[in-house]
Scaffold this motif. Sequence first.
Motif, PDB file in Angstrom:
ATOM      1  N   LEU A 171     -73.432  -3.508  42.025  1.00 56.69           N
ATOM      2  CA  LEU A 171     -73.646  -4.287  40.802  1.00 56.69           C
ATOM      3  C   LEU A 171     -72.950  -3.623  39.612  1.00 56.69           C
ATOM      4  N   ARG A 172     -72.969  -2.295  39.601  1.00 55.30           N
ATOM      5  CA  ARG A 172     -72.327  -1.539  38.519  1.00 55.30           C
ATOM      6  C   ARG A 172     -70.822  -1.801  38.520  1.00 55.30           C
ATOM      7  N   LYS A 173     -70.209  -1.779  39.696  1.00 54.23           N
ATOM      8  CA  LYS A 173     -68.766  -2.000  39.813  1.00 54.23           C
ATOM      9  C   LYS A 173     -68.385  -3.423  39.420  1.00 54.23           C
ATOM     10  N   GLU A 174     -69.290  -4.372  39.669  1.00 57.31           N
ATOM     11  CA  GLU A 174     -68.991  -5.768  39.356  1.00 57.31           C
ATOM     12  C   GLU A 174     -69.382  -6.150  37.924  1.00 57.31           C
ATOM     13  N   GLY A 175     -69.891  -5.178  37.160  1.00 62.99           N
ATOM     14  CA  GLY A 175     -70.228  -5.448  35.772  1.00 62.99           C
ATOM     15  C   GLY A 175     -71.486  -6.276  35.598  1.00 62.99           C
ATOM     16  N   LEU A 176     -72.395  -6.214  36.569  1.00 62.03           N
ATOM     17  CA  LEU A 176     -73.626  -6.997  36.502  1.00 62.03           C
ATOM     18  C   LEU A 176     -74.796  -6.203  35.931  1.00 62.03           C
ATOM     19  N   VAL A 177     -74.603  -4.902  35.717  1.00 57.72           N
ATOM     20  CA  VAL A 177     -75.566  -4.071  34.990  1.00 57.72           C
ATOM     21  C   VAL A 177     -74.812  -3.403  33.845  1.00 57.72           C
ATOM     22  N   PRO A 178     -75.482  -3.008  32.796  1.00 56.41           N
ATOM     23  CA  PRO A 178     -74.787  -2.435  31.642  1.00 56.41           C
ATOM     24  C   PRO A 178     -74.091  -1.115  31.982  1.00 56.41           C
ATOM     25  N   PRO A 179     -73.032  -0.781  31.242  1.00 55.47           N
ATOM     26  CA  PRO A 179     -72.432   0.550  31.379  1.00 55.47           C
ATOM     27  C   PRO A 179     -73.487   1.614  31.109  1.00 55.47           C
ATOM     28  N   ALA A 180     -73.254   2.806  31.640  1.00 54.00           N
ATOM     29  CA  ALA A 180     -74.272   3.862  31.585  1.00 54.00           C
ATOM     30  C   ALA A 180     -74.748   4.156  30.161  1.00 54.00           C
ATOM     31  N   ASP A 181     -73.819   4.219  29.197  1.00 56.41           N
ATOM     32  CA  ASP A 181     -74.226   4.561  27.836  1.00 56.41           C
ATOM     33  C   ASP A 181     -75.065   3.455  27.211  1.00 56.41           C
ATOM     34  N   VAL A 182     -74.737   2.206  27.507  1.00 55.87           N
ATOM     35  CA  VAL A 182     -75.525   1.084  27.000  1.00 55.87           C
ATOM     36  C   VAL A 182     -76.893   1.070  27.665  1.00 55.87           C
ATOM     37  N   ASN A 183     -76.917   1.274  28.971  1.00 59.93           N
ATOM     38  CA  ASN A 183     -78.180   1.286  29.716  1.00 59.93           C
ATOM     39  C   ASN A 183     -79.116   2.368  29.187  1.00 59.93           C
ATOM     40  N   ALA A 184     -78.539   3.533  28.877  1.00 54.66           N
ATOM     41  CA  ALA A 184     -79.350   4.658  28.389  1.00 54.66           C
ATOM     42  C   ALA A 184     -79.912   4.412  26.994  1.00 54.66           C
ATOM     43  N   SER A 185     -79.334   3.486  26.246  1.00 53.15           N
ATOM     44  CA  SER A 185     -79.788   3.219  24.877  1.00 53.15           C
ATOM     45  C   SER A 185     -81.015   2.319  24.836  1.00 53.15           C
ATOM     46  N   ASP A 186     -81.377   1.726  25.981  1.00 50.12           N
ATOM     47  CA  ASP A 186     -82.480   0.771  26.022  1.00 50.12           C
ATOM     48  C   ASP A 186     -83.823   1.421  25.704  1.00 50.12           C
ATOM     49  N   LYS A 187     -84.583   0.790  24.837  1.00 48.76           N
ATOM     50  CA  LYS A 187     -85.959   1.208  24.544  1.00 48.76           C
ATOM     51  C   LYS A 187     -86.842  -0.030  24.642  1.00 48.76           C
ATOM     52  N   GLU A 188     -87.695  -0.049  25.657  1.00 46.99           N
ATOM     53  CA  GLU A 188     -88.494  -1.230  25.949  1.00 46.99           C
ATOM     54  C   GLU A 188     -89.366  -1.640  24.768  1.00 46.99           C
ATOM     55  N   ASN A 189     -89.374  -2.948  24.488  1.00 50.12           N
ATOM     56  CA  ASN A 189     -90.201  -3.585  23.451  1.00 50.12           C
ATOM     57  C   ASN A 189     -89.807  -3.225  22.026  1.00 50.12           C
ATOM     58  N   ASP A 190     -88.715  -2.492  21.855  1.00 48.67           N
ATOM     59  CA  ASP A 190     -88.217  -2.214  20.517  1.00 48.67           C
ATOM     60  C   ASP A 190     -87.291  -3.363  20.114  1.00 48.67           C
ATOM     61  N   PRO A 191     -87.632  -4.114  19.066  1.00 53.45           N
ATOM     62  CA  PRO A 191     -86.824  -5.280  18.705  1.00 53.45           C
ATOM     63  C   PRO A 191     -85.354  -4.969  18.460  1.00 53.45           C
ATOM     64  N   GLN A 192     -85.050  -3.723  18.048  1.00 56.33           N
ATOM     65  CA  GLN A 192     -83.671  -3.355  17.776  1.00 56.33           C
ATOM     66  C   GLN A 192     -82.971  -2.712  18.977  1.00 56.33           C
ATOM     67  N   MET A 193     -83.741  -2.057  19.854  1.00 52.25           N
ATOM     68  CA  MET A 193     -83.135  -1.260  20.921  1.00 52.25           C
ATOM     69  C   MET A 193     -83.348  -1.818  22.334  1.00 52.25           C
ATOM     70  N   ASP A 194     -84.261  -2.739  22.487  1.00 54.34           N
ATOM     71  CA  ASP A 194     -84.521  -3.323  23.799  1.00 54.34           C
ATOM     72  C   ASP A 194     -83.354  -4.229  24.186  1.00 54.34           C
ATOM     73  N   LEU A 195     -82.746  -3.986  25.343  1.00 50.91           N
ATOM     74  CA  LEU A 195     -81.546  -4.735  25.743  1.00 50.91           C
ATOM     75  C   LEU A 195     -81.852  -6.187  26.087  1.00 50.91           C
ATOM     76  N   MET A 196     -83.076  -6.475  26.533  1.00 54.34           N
ATOM     77  CA  MET A 196     -83.415  -7.875  26.766  1.00 54.34           C
ATOM     78  C   MET A 196     -83.626  -8.583  25.435  1.00 54.34           C
ATOM     79  N   ALA A 197     -84.326  -7.943  24.512  1.00 58.09           N
ATOM     80  CA  ALA A 197     -84.539  -8.539  23.194  1.00 58.09           C
ATOM     81  C   ALA A 197     -83.208  -8.796  22.495  1.00 58.09           C
ATOM     82  N   ALA A 198     -82.231  -7.933  22.771  1.00 61.01           N
ATOM     83  CA  ALA A 198     -80.905  -8.084  22.164  1.00 61.01           C
ATOM     84  C   ALA A 198     -80.048  -9.115  22.887  1.00 61.01           C
ATOM     85  N   GLY A 199     -80.581  -9.702  23.959  1.00 57.79           N
ATOM     86  CA  GLY A 199     -79.844 -10.717  24.698  1.00 57.79           C
ATOM     87  C   GLY A 199     -78.786 -10.166  25.629  1.00 57.79           C
ATOM     88  N   LYS A 200     -78.867  -8.871  25.962  1.00 64.47           N
ATOM     89  CA  LYS A 200     -77.826  -8.252  26.792  1.00 64.47           C
ATOM     90  C   LYS A 200     -78.158  -8.229  28.283  1.00 64.47           C
TER      91      LYS A 200
END
Length: 433
Positions: free
Chosen positions: A246-275
């Motif tokens: 999935l990583r090779k096909e671009g179906l999960v975020p790049p490592a640096d983006v993935n590491a920035s995720d903070k669950e339920n944080d309106p600014q940092m949560d990747l789902m809340a950000a639509g990513k």
Amino acid sequence: MLKWKRSLTVLAMTALLGTIVACGGGTEPAGTNTAATTAPSNEPVKLRIMWWGSQPRHEATLAALNLYTKNNPNITFEPEYSGMDGYLDKLSTQAAANNAPDIIQLDPGWMPDWMSRNQLAELAPEVDVSKFDEKLLAGGQLDGKQYAVPLGSVAFGMVYDKAAMDKLGIANPTNGWSWDDFFALAKESKSKLPSGQYFTLDYAGNYFMYSAYQYAEGKGQVITDDGHFNVDQTTYLEWTKKFEELRKEGLVPPADVNASDKENDPQMDLMAAGKVLFRYSFSNNLGTWDSIKPGAYALVTMPHAKEAGGWLKPSMYLSVSKNSKHAEEAKKFINWFVNDQEAGKILQSFRGLPANKEISTSLEASMSDLDKVGLELLRATEKNGQTWSAGAEGWTNFIDKDWVLVRDQLSFGKVTPEEAFEQLKEAAQSYEK
């Protein structure tokens, strides 16, 4: 049968806990509370209380505290609340200095360590647990004594961005779907996802998601109840290589983006950000997601394979610190917090469906549509979900430190799946009994 650990930032827990034992008097039997005193009912008492959670949980809890003070004018509170990140670090530091709050919210996975290290006061007889399911109470018991009371029951499943998927023309999952369905849907979504949007987080090295997958494959829990490393090598390599693809096909975020995720944080949560479209969640969290983006999200059961992947668990526990100077008043408050119908109406299901059976039954009829969706996930998981266990004591650092280190190395491509497995196996040796 999963030793559930929520904090991902504990970097010095072993040293801290050792200090706690030294400071707390390790030779005293569990539950002995030589520091506690009973205040007369009319003497002003300020109780420190600490919990983590989302903003809706904070607001509900503060409202309950205000009601208790209204009914008991001599009791006031000093609340300490935050998100999950750093919570256990802060609490452990306070406990090491004999300065823990009087009342503390604890994750079920922390209970074996906290009870075995003599950090909590026995709750009987002040706290009535007669209306609680014994399966939920068990995680807060040691040697037949109750040191923590469960606040709720939740199901482990997934949340997805239904609004985004409908807009993109991606099919919605249904309860009872499989891991084959999950990975197939990921592949099908590739041509429909715009640049910068991904199917799910990179869960290759995530402890909880891998645990669900190993459960589903019929290989049992990752760490046994008697304290042994039980990661099935074949299953682990299969899981990590699926995410490598999935990583090779671009179906999960790049490592640096993935590491920035903070669950339920309106600014940092990747789902809340639509990513991302999918991430794991609990049956009681839909209200939090909806507060971020109303009407956008839905819940679905954790995928299955040979067996179910999801489980029911106590959402969290409430305890009294062993060194509280107001232990009796703290216990009386906890008894009210978990058994009073008026408190139940305020607290609703922000900590899961209330563990007190009478309160949970009384709330079902008046539940919001969002809570009913969460209840649907809980009921669907009840049918054949896995049995949750706090597991063996002493594995906190393995889950929260060693596993996390390997997770990050996998995500950034620093180790192969084979090397990751060997690192976990080697790290586990120092924790095994």
